[in-house]
Write an enzyme that holds these catalytic residues in place. Structure first.
Site, short mmCIF file in Angstrom:
data_model
loop_
_atom_site.label_atom_id
_atom_site.label_comp_id
_atom_site.label_asym_id
_atom_site.label_seq_id
_atom_site.Cartn_x
_atom_site.Cartn_y
_atom_site.Cartn_z
N ARG A 14 11.71 67.66 8.39
CA ARG A 14 12.19 66.84 7.27
C ARG A 14 11.25 66.93 6.08
O ARG A 14 10.10 67.32 6.20
CB ARG A 14 12.33 65.38 7.72
CG ARG A 14 13.33 65.18 8.84
CD ARG A 14 13.59 63.73 9.14
NE ARG A 14 12.42 63.02 9.64
CZ ARG A 14 12.02 63.01 10.91
NH1 ARG A 14 12.69 63.70 11.81
NH2 ARG A 14 10.96 62.34 11.27
N PRO B 253 1.22 64.00 26.19
CA PRO B 253 -0.03 64.39 26.81
C PRO B 253 0.14 65.27 28.04
O PRO B 253 -0.68 66.16 28.28
CB PRO B 253 -0.67 63.05 27.16
CG PRO B 253 -0.09 62.09 26.17
CD PRO B 253 1.32 62.53 25.97
N ASP C 242 10.25 58.18 23.42
CA ASP C 242 10.24 58.09 21.96
C ASP C 242 11.58 58.42 21.30
O ASP C 242 11.74 58.14 20.11
CB ASP C 242 9.17 59.02 21.38
CG ASP C 242 7.77 58.65 21.82
OD1 ASP C 242 7.56 57.50 22.23
OD2 ASP C 242 6.88 59.53 21.76
N SER D 276 2.87 53.46 19.49
CA SER D 276 2.25 54.68 18.96
C SER D 276 2.68 55.02 17.54
O SER D 276 2.19 55.99 16.96
CB SER D 276 2.58 55.87 19.87
OG SER D 276 3.99 56.08 19.92
N GLU E 157 12.02 98.54 3.25
CA GLU E 157 12.23 99.90 2.73
C GLU E 157 13.65 100.05 2.19
O GLU E 157 13.86 100.64 1.11
CB GLU E 157 11.99 100.93 3.84
CG GLU E 157 10.59 100.89 4.43
CD GLU E 157 10.49 99.98 5.64
OE1 GLU E 157 9.71 100.31 6.54
OE2 GLU E 157 11.20 98.95 5.69
#
Length: 441
Positions: free
Chosen positions: A235, A333, A228, A196, A78
């Site tokens: 990205r 998991p 990991d 993985s 507004e």
């Protein structure tokens, strides 16, 4: 100089929705658009005070100005429309303001929009969705009390669809949760030897990064960080000077702009970087990127927050206190299992690769389901091919009924969910089985 364009009130609301869609999907504030129309051609065309949702007069009115909210700290829609009118030298006294969300009655980084409309001499206000935020709500009542004619509910379903996760999160007081799963056809996220990278292909991974750039926070468990060493940045695959998009389903005004990227084959960073949240009790080893003093401090990504708990709802409460509206749970998991078992997932993004392992780590652990009738059921919202992989988007509640699209409206990579069905139950745990977040600790 040509004649000014004209729109009916309904057409102005369609335009306001288009404008709102230009705002950022992420952030604590909603996407809102506003159009200022000239006074009603005849007094009888004016809306009655507190008009009920439904048809409004079809008289074309001159478009005076328009605006939309560009994110926290910028002018609300507004105020942006009023500023546009000032720049054009347009008098808005007696005007009708058509807004996608009820004007706020709150002073934060900016002043209350309801008061700004009153000060400008606006005579009528039409909005699509009532503001559910108890801090900001009440603008409609303030306007009515000051003698402004107010109507609510015009194209409400479309307004709610546009607001998406923000609306669900604010109504509930807890972030909207999207769970990401990337697995083989037989539900494995790692081979028996622990490898993985990568199960899914480049197209699926690029899409996942585009999703990261549209949420407020990304969650992983400490186990995933240790195993990991992820960066959890959003990205792109284009050089730093490029603008990425639109990908199929991503609208013209939701392109991802690269900021601080590297020219060449190395990925750059999207302009928006979400909060990076690590959940679990254990200290992070100093060699991982997200550890205190790690490389995350200068990698261009979002800030890092370590929430030391196994309680899913405590995590969400912490994020809600930080005005996080949409959180993406990425792994592993144990974390996925904990959120599912707690009934805390609103939407699942399942990336499926045409790979079979037969053994290895599963995407989800034991949910305490002993019979098929007790299994959590989701509603499929979208299925999309990404290279050789497939993305399935499923929700805990049925998708919002389709609404006629405006000429340049679009569906986002994060499909906007609707609110729970009227009279439907609030989100509750699906099972009393003990959550397994400790697997990630």
């Amino acid at each position: 100089m040509g004649a000014r364009p004209t729109l009916t009130i309904d057409a102005a609301m369609v335009r306001a929705l288009e404008l709102a869609a230009r705002g950022p999907v992420h952030g604590p504030n909603p996407r809102v658009g506003a159009v200022l129309l000239g006074p009603a051609p005849r007094r009888s065309d004016s809306l009655p005070d507190a008009a009920a949702p439904g048809p409004v007069d079809a008289s074309p009115r001159v478009v005076l100005a328009e605006g939309f909210h560009r994110g926290a700290g910028t002018l609300h829609a507004e105020a942006a429309a009023l500023a546009d009118a000032r720049e054009r030298g347009v008098d808005v006294r007696g005007a009708t303001a058509v807004v996608t969300l009820e004007p706020c009655d709150h002073t934060g980084r900016t002043g209350p929009c309801a008061q700004a409309l009153l000060d400008a001499g606006v005579a009528e206000v039409v909005y699509a969705v009532a503001d559910p935020n108890p801090v900001a709500a009440g603008g409609g009542e303030r306007l009515r009390a000051a003698g402004v004619r107010v109507a609510a509910g015009l194209r409400e379903a479309e307004g709610e669809r546009l607001l998406g996760p923000w609306l669900v999160a604010v109504r509930r007081g807890s972030p909207y949760v999207t769970l990401k799963l990337a697995s083989t056809l037989d539900g494995r996220v790692a081979a028996a030897d622990g490898t993985s990278q990568w199960i899914t292909g480049p197209a699926a991974r690029e899409h996942a990064h585009r999703v990261r750039a549209q949420v407020d926070a990304i969650l992983v468990g400490t186990g995933t960080v240790v195993a990991d060493d992820p960066s959890l940045t959003a990205r792109t695959t284009s050089p730093a000077s490029a603008t990425v998009g639109p990908e199929p389903g991503l609208g013209e005004h939701q392109r991802l702009r690269v900021a601080g990227g590297v020219v060449g084959p190395e990925p750059g960073l999207a302009e928006h970087q979400p909060l990076r949240v690590v959940v679990g009790l254990r200290d992070l080893p100093p060699h991982v990127r997200l550890a205190p003093g790690g490389t995350w401090t200068d990698d261009g990504g979002g800030p890092v927050l370590h929430v030391r708990t196994h309680d899913v709802h405590a995590v969400l409460a912490e994020l809600a206190a930080r005005e996080v509206r949409h959180v993406l749970v990425e792994g592993g998991p144990g974390l996925a299992t904990a959120f599912l078992a707690a009934g805390a997932v609103d939407e699942v993004h399942a990336y499926l690769a045409p790979v079979l392992l037969g053994a290895g780590l599963g995407a989800v652990g034991d949910l305490g389901v002993t019979t098929l009738a007790g299994a959590p059921r989701f509603v499929t919202h979208d299925v999309r091919r990404l290279g050789q992989d497939v993305l399935v988007v499923a929700r805990t509640t049925p998708a919002v009924p389709s609404v006629p699209p405006a000429p340049d409206r679009f569906a986002h990579d994060l499909p906007a969910p609707g609110p729970p069905a009227p009279g439907g139950p609030a989100r509750t745990p699906r099972t009393t089985h003990r959550t397994t977040l400790e697997q990630e600790s």
